[in-house]
Design a protein around this motif. Structure first.
Motif, short mmCIF file in Angstrom:
data_model
loop_
_atom_site.label_atom_id
_atom_site.label_comp_id
_atom_site.label_asym_id
_atom_site.label_seq_id
_atom_site.Cartn_x
_atom_site.Cartn_y
_atom_site.Cartn_z
N PRO A 44 -25.37 -32.77 65.51
CA PRO A 44 -24.26 -33.22 64.81
C PRO A 44 -23.94 -32.03 63.89
O PRO A 44 -22.50 -31.95 63.63
CB PRO A 44 -24.51 -34.40 64.01
N ALA A 45 -24.61 -31.36 63.14
CA ALA A 45 -24.47 -30.33 62.40
C ALA A 45 -23.72 -29.20 63.03
O ALA A 45 -23.05 -28.52 62.45
CB ALA A 45 -25.91 -29.84 61.48
N THR A 46 -24.44 -28.71 64.25
CA THR A 46 -23.62 -27.89 65.06
C THR A 46 -22.36 -28.15 65.48
O THR A 46 -21.34 -27.28 65.26
CB THR A 46 -24.63 -27.37 66.32
N TYR A 47 -22.13 -29.55 66.02
CA TYR A 47 -20.77 -29.67 66.27
C TYR A 47 -19.77 -29.78 65.42
O TYR A 47 -18.69 -29.15 65.30
CB TYR A 47 -20.96 -31.28 66.77
N ASP A 48 -20.09 -30.05 64.09
CA ASP A 48 -19.22 -30.12 63.08
C ASP A 48 -18.86 -28.45 62.59
O ASP A 48 -17.60 -28.14 62.31
CB ASP A 48 -19.86 -30.70 61.68
N ALA A 49 -19.77 -27.65 62.71
CA ALA A 49 -19.81 -26.20 62.41
C ALA A 49 -18.83 -25.83 63.47
O ALA A 49 -17.93 -24.84 63.12
CB ALA A 49 -20.95 -25.61 62.21
N VAL A 50 -19.01 -25.67 64.62
CA VAL A 50 -18.14 -25.37 65.74
C VAL A 50 -16.68 -25.80 65.53
O VAL A 50 -15.71 -25.16 65.58
CB VAL A 50 -18.58 -25.89 67.11
N HIS A 51 -16.51 -27.19 65.25
CA HIS A 51 -15.01 -27.48 64.85
C HIS A 51 -14.50 -27.01 63.79
O HIS A 51 -13.14 -26.97 63.65
CB HIS A 51 -15.10 -29.26 64.88
N ARG A 52 -15.49 -26.87 62.74
CA ARG A 52 -14.62 -26.20 61.59
C ARG A 52 -14.12 -24.50 61.90
O ARG A 52 -12.91 -24.36 61.50
CB ARG A 52 -15.65 -25.88 60.47
N ALA A 53 -14.79 -24.17 62.74
CA ALA A 53 -14.34 -22.87 63.54
C ALA A 53 -13.06 -22.95 64.40
O ALA A 53 -12.01 -22.39 63.91
CB ALA A 53 -15.28 -22.00 64.19
N LEU A 54 -13.11 -23.92 64.97
CA LEU A 54 -11.89 -24.23 65.98
C LEU A 54 -10.66 -24.50 65.14
O LEU A 54 -9.48 -24.03 65.04
CB LEU A 54 -12.13 -25.28 66.67
N TYR A 272 -34.17 -25.07 66.20
CA TYR A 272 -34.75 -26.22 65.77
C TYR A 272 -34.13 -26.50 64.31
O TYR A 272 -34.46 -27.51 63.84
CB TYR A 272 -36.06 -26.23 65.70
N ASP A 273 -33.67 -25.48 63.65
CA ASP A 273 -33.23 -25.67 62.17
C ASP A 273 -31.58 -25.23 62.09
O ASP A 273 -31.24 -24.94 61.11
CB ASP A 273 -33.95 -24.60 61.41
N ASP A 274 -30.91 -25.66 63.31
CA ASP A 274 -29.55 -25.65 63.40
C ASP A 274 -28.85 -24.20 62.94
O ASP A 274 -28.03 -23.73 62.05
CB ASP A 274 -28.70 -26.63 62.45
N GLY A 275 -29.49 -23.04 63.72
CA GLY A 275 -29.32 -21.68 63.31
C GLY A 275 -27.55 -21.44 63.52
O GLY A 275 -27.21 -20.61 62.90
N VAL A 276 -26.97 -21.87 64.58
CA VAL A 276 -25.50 -22.18 64.72
C VAL A 276 -24.81 -22.35 63.61
O VAL A 276 -23.96 -21.54 62.99
CB VAL A 276 -25.00 -22.63 66.07
N ARG A 277 -25.18 -23.36 63.05
CA ARG A 277 -24.57 -23.97 61.83
C ARG A 277 -24.75 -23.12 60.71
O ARG A 277 -23.69 -22.74 59.97
CB ARG A 277 -25.05 -25.47 61.71
N VAL A 278 -26.02 -22.66 60.39
CA VAL A 278 -26.26 -21.77 59.44
C VAL A 278 -25.34 -20.48 59.38
O VAL A 278 -24.74 -20.14 58.19
CB VAL A 278 -27.72 -21.25 59.62
N GLU A 279 -25.27 -20.03 60.63
CA GLU A 279 -24.33 -18.71 60.80
C GLU A 279 -22.93 -18.92 60.63
O GLU A 279 -22.04 -18.34 59.75
CB GLU A 279 -24.74 -17.97 62.01
N LEU A 280 -22.44 -20.07 61.32
CA LEU A 280 -20.94 -20.26 61.18
C LEU A 280 -20.55 -20.89 59.58
O LEU A 280 -19.51 -20.66 59.25
CB LEU A 280 -20.68 -21.36 61.92
N ASP A 281 -21.55 -21.49 59.05
CA ASP A 281 -21.18 -21.97 57.45
C ASP A 281 -20.97 -20.30 56.63
O ASP A 281 -20.18 -20.75 55.63
CB ASP A 281 -22.31 -22.58 57.15
N ARG A 282 -21.35 -19.65 57.10
CA ARG A 282 -20.96 -18.10 56.25
C ARG A 282 -19.43 -17.88 56.43
O ARG A 282 -19.05 -17.20 55.38
CB ARG A 282 -21.89 -17.17 57.02
N TRP A 283 -18.83 -18.39 57.67
CA TRP A 283 -17.49 -17.74 57.67
C TRP A 283 -16.40 -19.03 57.57
O TRP A 283 -15.34 -18.74 57.49
CB TRP A 283 -17.34 -17.21 59.12
N PHE A 284 -16.97 -20.29 57.85
CA PHE A 284 -15.93 -21.23 57.82
C PHE A 284 -16.59 -22.40 57.13
O PHE A 284 -17.70 -23.07 57.26
CB PHE A 284 -15.84 -21.83 59.36
N ASP A 285 -15.97 -22.73 56.04
CA ASP A 285 -16.50 -23.95 55.40
C ASP A 285 -15.72 -25.34 55.48
O ASP A 285 -15.02 -25.49 56.51
CB ASP A 285 -16.63 -23.62 53.59
#
Length: 292
Positions: A44-54, A272-285
């Protein structure tokens, strides 16, 4: 006043990616320990981060070694498409195939004669498994691959028939060998006229020379009118090396091997620690604005 110093590998102030290129297995999806496959579940955290980018206007591009039919289900899970958005651009088969979705429409494909390279590898690993994509169905295989390693149906076919004509990608897999065995063998053989990538296990992807996720992503960026410095790419495998080096910002997952980490501009948390979300959170809140 002196200008702020930007650390090596870090974008300048105000930067935000216009393309977010994401590997699938080991990046979006977690590995199943010892199974050679990943859970087909998006955290879910990855899904949310990807949709913030979109929502912020970025183009999200899936870039994988998977064949096209093995990628559309991930696009569906992420809900990357819909009436409010343009059709997706997807880089498949390690860059040999670029397609739009939905519906699945191949817009670019690179093929090559894989027979000489396959024969050279089989001289050293005569019991290795060989596979090529049978689009929309699964794969033609010399013998059944371990469960979970290939998507779709497996159609038993003689090796010479499998590589009788031009192909976009060939998989060679030896369950009795190691990734290090294949790294050494591929380097020693040279495999002239062919590019190759060794996976996490004794898994060898053969491709046309000059074809990689980077070449496929470059084509997509050109079609979208996006410059290379405005591309963020995230991956974890050896087949991500060229893409991570090519992108304006290339980020390795935390569990990636040293070779991949060293090729990247930065390393995020593991899958296993939502690395995609961690990176995307730097650019999209959460408001869709840049996080920096």
């Amino acid at each position: 006043m002196a200008e702020a110093v930007v650390p090596p590998g870090e974008p300048g102030p105000g930067w935000r990616p216009r393309i977010v290129a994401l590997d699938i297995d080991g990046t979006l999806l977690k590995w199943i320990e010892g199974a050679g496959a990943t859970y087909e579940q998006i955290p879910p955290a990855t899904y949310d981060a990807v949709h913030r980018a979109l929502d912020a206007g970025a183009h999200v591009v899936l870039a994988s070694g998977r064949s096209p039919h093995g990628m559309t289900s991930i696009a569906d899970l992420l809900e990357l498409h819909g009436p409010e958005r343009d059709r997706l651009w997807v880089v498949a088969s390690n860059g040999a195939v670029v397609f739009r979705y939905p519906p699945l429409e191949v817009v670019h494909e690179e093929t090559f004669d894989a027979a000489p390279a396959v024969r050279a590898v089989l001289e050293h690993h005569p019991h290795a498994l060989v596979a090529v994509e049978e689009r929309g169905v699964g794969y033609r295989v010399s013998a059944h691959f371990p469960d979970g390693e290939l998507s779709g149906d497996m159609i038993l076919t003689e090796v010479e028939e499998i590589v009788a004509g031009p192909v976009s990608r060939v998989i060679i897999r030896d369950p009795s060998a190691t990734a290090e065995d294949f790294v050494e063998l591929a380097s020693r053989l040279g495999l002239h006229g062919t590019d190759y990538v060794v996976g996490w296990t004794a898994w060898l992807d053969l491709a046309p020379v000059g074809v990689s996720k980077a070449s496929g992503l470059a084509l997509v960026a050109e079609r979208l009118g996006v410059e290379q410095p405005d591309v963020l790419a995230i991956g974890d495998g050896r087949n991500d090396l060229e893409m991570l080096r090519w992108a304006g910002r290339g980020v390795a997952m935390g569990q990636a091997v040293d070779e991949v980490r060293e090729a990247a501009d930065a390393v995020t948390a593991s899958v296993y620690d939502d690395g995609v979300r961690v990176e995307l959170d730097r650019w999209f809140d959460s408001s869709g604005e840049g996080a920096r």
